[in-house]
Motif scaffolding. Structure first.
Motif, PDB file in Angstrom:
ATOM      1  N   SER A   1       0.668  -1.216   0.062  1.00  0.00           N
ATOM      2  CA  SER A   1      -0.059   0.021  -0.050  1.00  0.00           C
ATOM      3  C   SER A   1       0.893   1.288  -0.042  1.00  0.00           C
ATOM      4  O   SER A   1       0.634   2.234   0.551  1.00  0.00           O
ATOM      5  CB  SER A   1      -0.922   0.106   1.122  1.00  0.00           C
ATOM      6  OG  SER A   1      -1.844  -1.061   1.193  1.00  0.00           O
ATOM      7  N   THR A   2       1.835   1.207  -0.704  1.00  0.00           N
ATOM      8  CA  THR A   2       2.694   2.465  -1.024  1.00  0.00           C
ATOM      9  C   THR A   2       2.263   3.069  -2.124  1.00  0.00           C
ATOM     10  O   THR A   2       2.158   4.492  -2.439  1.00  0.00           O
ATOM     11  CB  THR A   2       4.284   1.931  -0.997  1.00  0.00           C
ATOM     12  OG1 THR A   2       4.737   1.407   0.142  1.00  0.00           O
ATOM     13  CG2 THR A   2       5.134   3.441  -1.308  1.00  0.00           C
ATOM     14  N   VAL A   3       2.084   2.217  -3.387  1.00  0.00           N
ATOM     15  CA  VAL A   3       1.657   2.738  -4.575  1.00  0.00           C
ATOM     16  C   VAL A   3       0.516   2.198  -4.994  1.00  0.00           C
ATOM     17  O   VAL A   3       0.027   1.000  -4.547  1.00  0.00           O
ATOM     18  CB  VAL A   3       2.722   2.953  -5.642  1.00  0.00           C
ATOM     19  CG1 VAL A   3       3.980   3.768  -5.212  1.00  0.00           C
ATOM     20  CG2 VAL A   3       3.296   1.546  -5.917  1.00  0.00           C
ATOM     21  N   CYS A   4      -0.139   2.553  -6.042  1.00  0.00           N
ATOM     22  CA  CYS A   4      -1.298   1.948  -6.818  1.00  0.00           C
ATOM     23  C   CYS A   4      -1.269   2.340  -8.156  1.00  0.00           C
ATOM     24  O   CYS A   4      -0.765   3.067  -8.609  1.00  0.00           O
ATOM     25  CB  CYS A   4      -2.544   2.286  -5.913  1.00  0.00           C
ATOM     26  SG  CYS A   4      -3.169   4.004  -6.333  1.00  0.00           S
ATOM     27  N   HIS A   5      -1.925   1.609  -8.804  1.00  0.00           N
ATOM     28  CA  HIS A   5      -2.303   1.734 -10.364  1.00  0.00           C
ATOM     29  C   HIS A   5      -3.604   2.908 -10.267  1.00  0.00           C
ATOM     30  O   HIS A   5      -4.549   2.603 -10.044  1.00  0.00           O
ATOM     31  CB  HIS A   5      -2.742   0.470 -11.000  1.00  0.00           C
ATOM     32  CG  HIS A   5      -1.676  -0.457 -11.419  1.00  0.00           C
ATOM     33  ND1 HIS A   5      -0.693  -0.214 -12.212  1.00  0.00           N
ATOM     34  CD2 HIS A   5      -1.516  -1.642 -10.729  1.00  0.00           C
ATOM     35  CE1 HIS A   5      -0.084  -1.552 -12.402  1.00  0.00           C
ATOM     36  NE2 HIS A   5      -0.570  -2.351 -11.343  1.00  0.00           N
ATOM     37  N   GLY A   6      -3.233   4.179 -10.807  1.00  0.00           N
ATOM     38  CA  GLY A   6      -4.074   5.146 -10.889  1.00  0.00           C
ATOM     39  C   GLY A   6      -4.615   5.533 -12.066  1.00  0.00           C
ATOM     40  O   GLY A   6      -5.431   4.830 -12.661  1.00  0.00           O
TER      41      GLY A   6
ATOM     42  N   ASN B   1      -3.834   6.384 -18.940  1.00  0.00           N
ATOM     43  CA  ASN B   1      -3.146   7.435 -19.647  1.00  0.00           C
ATOM     44  C   ASN B   1      -3.177   7.245 -21.285  1.00  0.00           C
ATOM     45  O   ASN B   1      -2.196   7.631 -22.095  1.00  0.00           O
ATOM     46  CB  ASN B   1      -1.360   7.235 -19.330  1.00  0.00           C
ATOM     47  CG  ASN B   1      -1.202   5.794 -19.443  1.00  0.00           C
ATOM     48  OD1 ASN B   1      -1.364   5.263 -20.557  1.00  0.00           O
ATOM     49  ND2 ASN B   1       0.236   5.270 -18.685  1.00  0.00           N
ATOM     50  N   GLY B   2      -3.993   6.562 -21.662  1.00  0.00           N
ATOM     51  CA  GLY B   2      -4.254   6.312 -23.127  1.00  0.00           C
ATOM     52  C   GLY B   2      -4.061   4.929 -23.419  1.00  0.00           C
ATOM     53  O   GLY B   2      -4.826   4.372 -24.339  1.00  0.00           O
ATOM     54  N   THR B   3      -3.182   3.963 -22.664  1.00  0.00           N
ATOM     55  CA  THR B   3      -2.925   2.644 -23.124  1.00  0.00           C
ATOM     56  C   THR B   3      -2.934   1.760 -21.978  1.00  0.00           C
ATOM     57  O   THR B   3      -2.934   0.641 -21.868  1.00  0.00           O
ATOM     58  CB  THR B   3      -1.516   2.620 -23.732  1.00  0.00           C
ATOM     59  OG1 THR B   3      -0.484   3.326 -23.086  1.00  0.00           O
ATOM     60  CG2 THR B   3      -1.681   3.295 -25.035  1.00  0.00           C
ATOM     61  N   ASP B   4      -2.658   2.612 -20.711  1.00  0.00           N
ATOM     62  CA  ASP B   4      -2.503   1.861 -19.203  1.00  0.00           C
ATOM     63  C   ASP B   4      -2.796   2.818 -18.298  1.00  0.00           C
ATOM     64  O   ASP B   4      -3.163   3.928 -18.631  1.00  0.00           O
ATOM     65  CB  ASP B   4      -0.898   1.407 -19.531  1.00  0.00           C
ATOM     66  CG  ASP B   4      -0.757   0.065 -18.239  1.00  0.00           C
ATOM     67  OD1 ASP B   4      -1.803  -0.277 -17.583  1.00  0.00           O
ATOM     68  OD2 ASP B   4       0.356  -0.250 -18.300  1.00  0.00           O
ATOM     69  N   GLN B   5      -2.467   2.287 -16.947  1.00  0.00           N
ATOM     70  CA  GLN B   5      -2.542   3.095 -15.845  1.00  0.00           C
ATOM     71  C   GLN B   5      -1.369   3.738 -15.251  1.00  0.00           C
ATOM     72  O   GLN B   5      -0.261   2.903 -15.326  1.00  0.00           O
ATOM     73  CB  GLN B   5      -3.364   2.471 -14.761  1.00  0.00           C
ATOM     74  CG  GLN B   5      -4.833   2.124 -15.086  1.00  0.00           C
ATOM     75  CD  GLN B   5      -5.401   1.292 -13.763  1.00  0.00           C
ATOM     76  OE1 GLN B   5      -5.308   0.082 -14.015  1.00  0.00           O
ATOM     77  NE2 GLN B   5      -5.916   2.221 -12.734  1.00  0.00           N
ATOM     78  N   ASP B   6      -1.140   5.007 -15.028  1.00  0.00           N
ATOM     79  CA  ASP B   6      -0.039   5.584 -14.438  1.00  0.00           C
ATOM     80  C   ASP B   6       0.025   4.798 -13.073  1.00  0.00           C
ATOM     81  O   ASP B   6      -1.047   4.098 -12.451  1.00  0.00           O
ATOM     82  CB  ASP B   6      -0.130   6.898 -14.339  1.00  0.00           C
ATOM     83  CG  ASP B   6       0.149   7.557 -15.768  1.00  0.00           C
ATOM     84  OD1 ASP B   6       0.634   7.052 -16.847  1.00  0.00           O
ATOM     85  OD2 ASP B   6      -0.273   9.027 -16.045  1.00  0.00           O
ATOM     86  N   ILE B   7       1.237   5.026 -12.615  1.00  0.00           N
ATOM     87  CA  ILE B   7       1.545   4.475 -11.073  1.00  0.00           C
ATOM     88  C   ILE B   7       1.214   5.722 -10.207  1.00  0.00           C
ATOM     89  O   ILE B   7       1.871   6.875 -10.335  1.00  0.00           O
ATOM     90  CB  ILE B   7       2.806   4.041 -10.869  1.00  0.00           C
ATOM     91  CG1 ILE B   7       2.939   3.074 -12.015  1.00  0.00           C
ATOM     92  CG2 ILE B   7       2.988   3.569  -9.468  1.00  0.00           C
ATOM     93  CD1 ILE B   7       1.920   2.055 -11.985  1.00  0.00           C
ATOM     94  N   ALA B   8       0.573   5.640  -9.067  1.00  0.00           N
ATOM     95  CA  ALA B   8       0.332   6.796  -8.225  1.00  0.00           C
ATOM     96  C   ALA B   8       0.686   6.510  -6.764  1.00  0.00           C
ATOM     97  O   ALA B   8       0.629   5.629  -6.528  1.00  0.00           O
ATOM     98  CB  ALA B   8      -1.160   7.286  -7.997  1.00  0.00           C
ATOM     99  N   LEU B   9       0.950   7.459  -5.867  1.00  0.00           N
ATOM    100  CA  LEU B   9       1.250   7.377  -4.572  1.00  0.00           C
ATOM    101  C   LEU B   9      -0.134   7.054  -3.821  1.00  0.00           C
ATOM    102  O   LEU B   9      -0.993   7.813  -3.733  1.00  0.00           O
ATOM    103  CB  LEU B   9       2.051   8.579  -3.927  1.00  0.00           C
ATOM    104  CG  LEU B   9       3.217   8.997  -4.395  1.00  0.00           C
ATOM    105  CD1 LEU B   9       3.976  10.151  -3.464  1.00  0.00           C
ATOM    106  CD2 LEU B   9       4.303   7.541  -3.955  1.00  0.00           C
ATOM    107  N   VAL B  10      -0.339   6.046  -3.054  1.00  0.00           N
ATOM    108  CA  VAL B  10      -1.423   5.927  -2.118  1.00  0.00           C
ATOM    109  C   VAL B  10      -1.603   7.048  -1.081  1.00  0.00           C
ATOM    110  O   VAL B  10      -2.771   7.565  -1.109  1.00  0.00           O
ATOM    111  CB  VAL B  10      -1.345   4.729  -1.276  1.00  0.00           C
ATOM    112  CG1 VAL B  10      -2.193   4.427  -0.124  1.00  0.00           C
ATOM    113  CG2 VAL B  10      -1.288   3.161  -2.160  1.00  0.00           C
TER     114      VAL B  10
END
Length: 360
Positions: free
Chosen positions: A162-167, A170-179
């Motif tokens: 639970s440090t990051v998540c798929h947020g 971006n048009g083709t995939d999900q960016d990585i975001a901070l929880v």
């Protein structure tokens, strides 16, 4: 006792595939977690549980941060409401994190490397989400050598912790975001349940049985990998909201579900096209309520974990399907397990034309 077909029909209704949820967020919230390693597939699965299946609504929820993907259980990525992602992951992720330790050693990773991966990710994502290739580039520059599966393993671990998540999309995939910045504050186990596990298990159990039932607590134990003792301690907290068949190993479902099924009549038998990893197939320990053993072998050749897309009619899997042709000239291709009537084929063609595909 329900017949196999009656059980399948009830599960179709419980999952919102016959009587849909009002919104994409409602659909994901009801399920808590929808298996999501095939991102276009789980976007479609969500859209199919709404009145007018459209991937745009699902993508908007991803972009708004109301829906994310995480690794809450079974070492598998799931689409989840952002307000549930952290506490469910904290509740259920320990077995998959333990199982990942052997793979970590094979990749030459240790806690020191994971700590450096976390530190660089926190710094890189402090100003907002970034794509996976960008994050892996940061790790490469930090000497963490993400190629050869190391990057995936580091990312999995940070998500399961639970440090990051798929947020956002971006048009083709999900960016990585901070929880810490992308998900709601106070949505961890401490914030939602004062750190108490049994009430949290009860909440997850009620929502699983409401959205997947009729199902047993062993189905839930398989789905979450939680222990039966903890689940049995939680069951009395929610049993009053459920109905049961009273069998030796009882199945449970949301109150009034069988009346809903009866009121829907022939609608529960209508033809459906489902993505390959849809919860109707993957939400239960035993999938033979919807198909025969031979048909299951054709759905998952070699039992390799890769599920083909299913054709459902009469609440049973009657074939597998694929999308043929080129962009602008796509066609429905069906491998039927048994003959499908001309009327059925026409209905499936309409489902194909309405299907919430992501991209071309």
């Amino acid at each position: 006792m329900l017949t196999r077909r009656q059980l399948a029909a009830a599960r179709l209704v419980a999952q919102g595939l016959i009587a849909p949820h009002a919104t994409a967020l409602d659909a994901v919230t009801a399920h808590v977690a929808m298996q999501g390693q095939d991102l276009p597939g789980v976007i479609a699965s969500t859209a199919l549980r709404t009145p007018r299946p459209d991937p745009v609504e699902v993508l908007a929820e991803l972009d708004a941060g109301r829906i994310v993907r995480s690794y809450p259980m079974r070492g598998t990525v799931f689409l989840m409401p952002s307000r549930d992602a952290v506490w469910v992951t904290q509740l259920c992720s320990a077995p998959s994190l333990r199982a990942a330790e052997a793979r970590r050693r094979q990749l030459g990773l240790d806690e020191g490397a994971l700590a450096r991966a976390e530190e660089t990710a926190l710094e890189a994502l402090a100003d907002g989400p970034r794509s996976r290739p960008e994050l892996f580039g940061v790790w490469e520059a930090a000497g963490l050598a993400p190629k050869g599966g190391r990057g995936y393993h580091m990312l999995f671990t940070l998500i399961a912790r639970s440090t990051v998540c798929h947020g956002p999309w971006n048009g083709t995939d999900q960016d990585i975001a901070l929880v810490s910045s992308w998900l709601p504050a106070g949505s961890d186990l401490a914030g939602r349940f004062d750190g108490e596990r049994v009430p949290a298990v009860a909440e997850l159990l009620l929502r699983y049985l409401s959205s997947h039932g009729p199902a047993t607590i062993r189905d839930f134990a398989w789905w979450t990998k939680l222990g039966l003792a903890e689940i049995r301690a939680a069951l009395p907290l929610v049993a009053g909201h459920l109905e049961s068949d009273g069998a030796a190993e009882p199945s449970y479902w949301r109150a009034g579900l069988l009346d809903e099924v009866a009121a829907l009549g022939r609608a529960v038998s209508r033809p459906l096209l489902l993505p390959g990893f849809d919860e109707f197939i993957l939400g239960y320990q035993d999938r033979l309520f919807a198909m025969t053993r031979d048909q299951h072998d054709r759905l998952v050749p070699g039992n390799n974990g890769v599920f083909k897309k299913t054709v459902v009619q009469g609440a049973q899997v009657v074939g597998i399907w694929s999308r043929g042709g080129r962009p602008g000239r796509r066609s429905l291709e069906i491998e039927a397990f048994r003959p499908i009537s001309a009327a059925g084929e026409r209905a499936l063609q309409r489902r194909f034309e309405e299907f919430p595909f992501v991209g071309q």
